[in-house]
Scaffold this motif. Structure first.
Motif, PDB file in Angstrom:
ATOM      1  N   LEU A 127      23.623  32.053  41.770  1.00 46.60           N
ATOM      2  CA  LEU A 127      24.451  32.687  40.749  1.00 46.60           C
ATOM      3  C   LEU A 127      23.726  32.750  39.400  1.00 46.60           C
ATOM      4  O   LEU A 127      23.876  33.725  38.659  1.00 46.60           O
ATOM      5  N   ASP A 128      22.949  31.731  39.082  1.00 43.84           N
ATOM      6  CA  ASP A 128      22.174  31.775  37.844  1.00 43.84           C
ATOM      7  C   ASP A 128      21.163  32.917  37.898  1.00 43.84           C
ATOM      8  O   ASP A 128      20.972  33.644  36.912  1.00 43.84           O
ATOM      9  N   TYR A 129      20.524  33.075  39.044  1.00 47.82           N
ATOM     10  CA  TYR A 129      19.563  34.179  39.220  1.00 47.82           C
ATOM     11  C   TYR A 129      20.262  35.524  39.081  1.00 47.82           C
ATOM     12  O   TYR A 129      19.774  36.433  38.385  1.00 47.82           O
ATOM     13  N   MET A 130      21.410  35.671  39.721  1.00 52.64           N
ATOM     14  CA  MET A 130      22.110  36.957  39.683  1.00 52.64           C
ATOM     15  C   MET A 130      22.623  37.289  38.288  1.00 52.64           C
ATOM     16  O   MET A 130      22.676  38.460  37.897  1.00 52.64           O
ATOM     17  N   GLU A 131      22.984  36.296  37.513  1.00 58.20           N
ATOM     18  CA  GLU A 131      23.487  36.538  36.155  1.00 58.20           C
ATOM     19  C   GLU A 131      22.348  36.853  35.177  1.00 58.20           C
ATOM     20  O   GLU A 131      22.611  37.271  34.045  1.00 58.20           O
TER      21      GLU A 131
ATOM     22  N   LYS B 142      26.661  46.819  38.816  1.00 59.67           N
ATOM     23  CA  LYS B 142      27.419  45.617  39.175  1.00 59.67           C
ATOM     24  C   LYS B 142      27.825  45.654  40.652  1.00 59.67           C
ATOM     25  O   LYS B 142      27.645  44.671  41.395  1.00 59.67           O
ATOM     26  N   PHE B 143      28.379  46.773  41.085  1.00 56.73           N
ATOM     27  CA  PHE B 143      28.790  46.874  42.482  1.00 56.73           C
ATOM     28  C   PHE B 143      27.599  46.783  43.424  1.00 56.73           C
ATOM     29  O   PHE B 143      27.660  46.117  44.473  1.00 56.73           O
ATOM     30  N   ALA B 144      26.508  47.460  43.072  1.00 58.25           N
ATOM     31  CA  ALA B 144      25.320  47.426  43.922  1.00 58.25           C
ATOM     32  C   ALA B 144      24.808  46.003  44.083  1.00 58.25           C
ATOM     33  O   ALA B 144      24.444  45.568  45.191  1.00 58.25           O
ATOM     34  N   GLN B 145      24.786  45.245  42.999  1.00 55.79           N
ATOM     35  CA  GLN B 145      24.268  43.874  43.063  1.00 55.79           C
ATOM     36  C   GLN B 145      25.210  42.936  43.806  1.00 55.79           C
ATOM     37  O   GLN B 145      24.754  41.998  44.473  1.00 55.79           O
ATOM     38  N   LEU B 146      26.501  43.175  43.730  1.00 54.70           N
ATOM     39  CA  LEU B 146      27.423  42.336  44.501  1.00 54.70           C
ATOM     40  C   LEU B 146      27.268  42.620  45.997  1.00 54.70           C
ATOM     41  O   LEU B 146      27.277  41.683  46.812  1.00 54.70           O
TER      42      LEU B 146
ATOM     43  N   LYS C 245      29.920  38.830  36.957  1.00 54.06           N
ATOM     44  CA  LYS C 245      28.708  38.048  36.688  1.00 54.06           C
ATOM     45  C   LYS C 245      27.464  38.938  36.750  1.00 54.06           C
ATOM     46  O   LYS C 245      26.433  38.613  36.154  1.00 54.06           O
ATOM     47  N   MET C 246      27.541  40.021  37.505  1.00 51.41           N
ATOM     48  CA  MET C 246      26.379  40.878  37.692  1.00 51.41           C
ATOM     49  C   MET C 246      26.073  41.632  36.395  1.00 51.41           C
ATOM     50  O   MET C 246      26.975  42.219  35.788  1.00 51.41           O
TER      51      MET C 246
END
Length: 625
Positions: free
Chosen positions: A385-389, A441-445, A433-434
């Motif tokens: 989650l830290d990486y994704m944020e 945002k949707f693509a990364q989720l 978070k993305m």
């Protein structure tokens, strides 16, 4: 004492005080037998105890209990059937203080804010889950089978209205929830604590009635129906369970008999300052009997399949001491608990929610372990989650956070959790978070969830994740069902269902979760483009190739090493247009090139979408061309 009395036996009392009465619920509490009502209570610091209820005008007169031993067990036999009556214990402490307490072993209580116990028999429900319970559920299958857990809060999945009592019953929830969860592709439902609790917004983590299913959603039989229906439809049920601490409300376990019977005598060990609760004194044998009996009770009477044990690190370590000082009482209690549960139900799921680095949490007790069979991988969750944020321009600096988990992936049997804890208290929803704009945002989720499904470890997701909400969990309102009226959220849900069902049908994604044979990096070093590629294998050696691009640029003719020559097909791409993506896909089968690349004997040229993930598999090897 009549010949048909249920007076406590010397042997039961010995086991209780030894910490080994694992079905203490058959002795303690209130029980109607042979048209008589029996009460038993452990209150070692009491001078006098009476039963007060609506049957004696709440006076306690005529219902004085007898102290069975000098170790604090009290008993009463009343010559009438008091089924359905309300009651409490009136305790006079050794200092003369009069205390009114709810029965710790009550099988049912009043609806909050009322707190009396209800004299209640649990033997009337007719179970219909014989096939679920009798089929060959060997413990080994707990590791080789797919596990995808839908964590949920019963009070806020769906609501009838906005009031605190506008809640669906266990039966109503079962009829709505079960087909929905199956459609989404999950294998288990994990219910946040249903042990009776006074404050809604504690979410059940601060309980008073450990043997009482909360009345917020109906009767004990209603909850049995919920579990029964889950089993009949092929869903396991896991309870969130809290053996480390309890709330300090006046009617509960805290300062129960004028002394600290259930909690530590020393205030520094007793007080849980973070949560405002009291820590169980796990060194006391009677407390061990109470808690282990409670776990077996939910399996025995409610056919529960297992437990997610809350805040295990708070049991491993003394909570208020400098540094990490191990609590030997907590450690030995957890080992004893797991041994008892598996002796009673060998195929139980015992899952540790543990944020510490305590070793061998999921190793057997006889091998020096703690004895759980699963542990939440909190390190993986925090790193990912830290990486994704992190904005994609800077992810190259945190590349190791996506690879470090493979250094310890097989040290324990892990579940990968994105739980309610990650989407409350200002932490934002997974979607929010993305970084980036709406589409990004949707693509990364979508990318994140495909990475999760391909990473070693079983899976857990909190309710609502399947809708990609922008808002974090609102613990007084229902899930944002209105999102399905919007194209992007509806497309995301179609993607989610496809991914979850695919996870359950591709053995390479789950069979060898706990073996290094199930995973191999292809390219772990591409930090400049933030692309990771790896292989997941099943027991027969069938490989799935996973490529995950955490950067914002797409690539054509991207070379990826593959473990055998042949024809490859893409069977899931998070960037498909139907899911809301840019449709940078690989529609045709891809012929590999027989040349060593990425340390593999061949490679394929593929399209890799921005913020996208791809699953590939060989459909025809070169030898059969």
């Amino acid at each position: 004492m009549s010949s048909n009395s249920f007076y406590p036996s010397d042997f039961d009392l010995h086991l209780f005080h030894e910490g080994n009465l694992f079905k203490a619920y058959n002795l303690f509490g209130s029980h109607v037998r042979n048209e008589k009502t029996f009460f038993a209570l452990w209150a070692p610091n009491a001078e006098k105890v009476s039963v007060m209820g609506d049957f004696n005008n709440w006076t306690g007169r005529g219902a004085e209990m007898e102290q069975v031993t000098n170790e604090g067990v009290w008993f009463l036999e009343l010559p009438q059937n008091l089924e359905g009556s309300l009651y409490k214990f009136e305790i006079v402490s050794k200092s003369g203080r009069v205390i009114h307490k709810t029965d710790p072993f009550a099988f049912m209580t009043e609806l909050r804010p009322q707190t009396a116990g209800v004299i209640y028999t649990l033997d009337g429900y007719k179970w219909r889950d014989e096939n679920w319970r009798s089929k060959n559920r060997r413990s080994s299958l707990l590791y080789k089978d797919p596990i995808a857990i839908y964590e949920m809060h019963l009070g806020t999945w769906k609501k009838k209205g906005k009031g605190e009592n506008d809640l669906y019953t266990y039966r109503e929830l079962a009829d709505m929830l079960i087909p929905y969860v199956k459609e989404q592709g999950f294998t288990h439902i994990e219910v946040m604590p249903v042990t009776e609790h006074p404050f809604d917004r504690s979410w059940g983590y601060q309980s008073t009635g450990y043997f009482a299913a909360t009345r917020r959603y109906g009767t004990p039989e209603d909850f049995m129906y919920f579990v029964d229906e889950c089993h009949q439809h092929g869903l396991g049920v896991i309870l969130d369970w809290v053996p480390g601490h309890f709330c300090k409300d006046a009617h509960g376990l805290h300062n129960f008999d004028g002394g600290f019977s259930y909690e530590y005598e020393n205030s520094w060990d007793r007080e849980n300052y973070v949560w405002g609760t009291a820590n169980f004194d796990l060194s006391k044998k009677e407390v061990q009997s109470f808690l282990i009996s409670n776990a077996l009770f939910w399996i025995d009477y409610y056919h529960i399949d297992g437990f997610r044990v809350d805040a295990v690190s708070n049991i491993f370590y003394w909570p208020n001491r400098d540094g990490l000082e191990a609590n030997p009482h907590g450690v030995s209690f957890l080992q004893k608990l797991n041994k008892a549960v598996f002796a009673f139900k060998p195929d139980a799921l015992m899952i540790a929610e543990d944020s510490s680095d305590w070793p061998q949490v999921t190793a057997p007790v006889d091998q020096g372990g703690i004895g759980f069979n699963y542990k939440w991988n909190m390190g993986w969750m925090n790193d990912v989650l830290d990486y994704m944020e992190t904005h994609w321009d800077y992810r190259s600096q945190k590349h190791h956070q996506m690879t470090f988990s493979l250094m310890y992936a097989y040290a324990e049997n892990y579940i990968l959790p994105f739980s309610h804890d990650e989407v409350v208290h200002g932490k934002k929803s997974l979607l929010d978070k993305m970084p980036g704009d709406y589409w990004q945002k949707f693509a990364q989720l979508r990318l994140l969830l495909m990475f999760m499904m391909a990473h070693p470890g079983k899976k857990l997701l909190f309710m609502g994740t399947e809708l990609a909400p922008f808002s974090e969990w609102k613990d007084l309102e229902e899930v944002d069902w209105h999102l399905l009226d919007y194209d992007m959220h509806r497309s995301f849900n179609e993607y989610f269902k496809q991914l979850m069902h695919l996870y359950k049908t591709v053995p390479s994604l789950y069979e060898l979760d706990h073996s290094p044979d199930g995973f191999q990096w292809i390219d772990v070093h591409n930090h400049e483009q933030s692309i990771f590629s790896f292989i997941r294998n099943d027991i027969e050696g069938n490989a799935v190739i996973i490529v995950c691009n955490f950067g914002n640029c797409g690539y054509s003719n991207y070379k990826v090493g593959v473990p055998q020559s042949g024809m490859y097909e893409e069977f899931l791409n998070s960037d498909e247009a139907v899911y809301g993506g840019s449709n940078m896909v690989n529609k045709k089968k891809i012929k590999s090139v027989a040349k060593v690349f990425h340390g593999q004997p061949a490679y394929v040229d593929i399209n890799v979408p921005p913020f996208g993930a791809i699953y590939l598999r060989c459909v025809k090897d070169k030898g059969r061309n």
